[in-house]
Scaffold this active site. Sequence first.
Site, PDB file in Angstrom:
ATOM      1  CB  THR A 326      -0.929   0.043   1.231  1.00 41.73           C
ATOM      2  OG1 THR A 326      -0.142   0.316   2.386  1.00 41.73           O
ATOM      3  CG2 THR A 326      -1.684  -1.259   1.421  1.00 41.73           C
ATOM      4  CB  CYS A 327       0.257   4.633  -1.199  1.00 45.56           C
ATOM      5  SG  CYS A 327       0.237   3.996  -2.869  1.00 45.56           S
ATOM      6  CG  ASP A 328      -0.308   4.204   5.683  1.00 41.85           C
ATOM      7  OD1 ASP A 328       0.671   4.769   6.188  1.00 41.85           O
ATOM      8  OD2 ASP A 328      -1.435   4.191   6.192  1.00 41.85           O
ATOM      9  CB  SER A 329       5.007   5.943   5.669  1.00 46.19           C
ATOM     10  OG  SER A 329       4.451   7.048   5.096  1.00 46.19           O
ATOM     11  CG  ASN A 366      -3.699   1.835  -1.158  1.00 46.06           C
ATOM     12  OD1 ASN A 366      -2.511   2.062  -1.022  1.00 46.06           O
ATOM     13  ND2 ASN A 366      -4.531   2.788  -1.482  1.00 46.06           N
TER      14      ASN A 366
END
Length: 381
Positions: A326-329, A366
């Site tokens: 996903t694009c979450d850090s 996501n």
Amino acid sequence: MGLSKTIWSNPTEFLRTAQPENPVIFFSPTVLQAAARRFIDGFPGMVTYAVKTNPSDVVIENLAAAGVRGFDVASPGEIRLIRRIAPDAALHYNNPVRARAEIAQAVELGVKSWSVDSASELEKLIELVPAENCEISVRFKLPVAGAAYNFGAKFGATVELAAQLLKRAHEAGFIPSLTFHPGTQCTDPHAWEAYIRAAADIGREAGVTVARLNVGGGFPNYRLQAVVPQIEETFALIDRVASEAFGDARPMLVCEPGRALCGDAFTHAAKVKAVRDGMHVFLNDGVYGALAELPLVGIIDRIETVDGQGRKRDGALASRIVFGPTCDSVDRLPGELMLAEDIAEGDYLIIHGMGAYSIATNTRFNGFGDLTIATVLSLKV
Ligand SMILES: *Cc1c(COP(=O)(O)O)cnc(C)c1O
């Protein structure tokens, strides 16, 4: 018409043949049933399963087939799941806070054992649940010691309050019992000792003979190569301390393991989407998917890497940062993992001991999380 193959020899046979683009979790019914037998044969009391850990139908079916006759449930949804698959099993409704509508549904579905940790929730039960042949188990907590995750942060009465609640439940005509949860993934058998001794004190303080003592879940599964779970040692300690603490008034014992039953019966495989500029490894699964528990409870180091043909990469290891898709850090596995130095795009990262809190908490964040369950004869890569 060809018969489709539904049981695979092992994870690599499946990976080689199916070349899955989405994450896969491999299930061994044999390993699950062996874990259940280990508890049923070794634990000095009744073995129940904490359904939330992995509520897959195949898990409930195999545990019931292996002889598990009771289930720790936390919601009407879990109660209906068990009624559908194991209709005669005992249901222990051990979520100590419930809406009135949930209590009514559970009474309707035949729940005869309830845990509680507050005066207000106990009064609700006394009002709504017929007391005859029905158990109320007071959940207590002690100051935390040594678990991977603090279970006392949300639930559990102090020892003083527990004595009052036990007395009240007994006076209201319920079977008076006690319960605790020492914390999850307790690798030290002594985690149970102080709780069992405190339970005996609570019974004496209340002037009530405790009918049953539920010693919780918390038994570990095999996550770190160097830390082999001491299951039999833990059973022996529980048995000895229960006799010492309660003497002639020893209650019947119950346990409600989750991860120790299902954890080692599943092995996870994630595909390597990319090794970014030769450094960071990106998987097709992460902390919003089946790997959600790793940052909470700690990494599993029983990891192997195979290439797209299912051949093991068994050369030198190198330390790597591993990210989910996903694009979450925060979608990153904790710390750095020691992985095959030559890990490459298209490989599969295989993590053993992944049956607990994985399928159950997988999300579709996501657009990922399309997890396949594949049944195998053996989990050996
Ligand atoms: C989650 C839970 C369990 C299972 O815990 P494990 O650490 O997986 O064994 C047992 N009892 C209660 C009340 C729980 O909430």
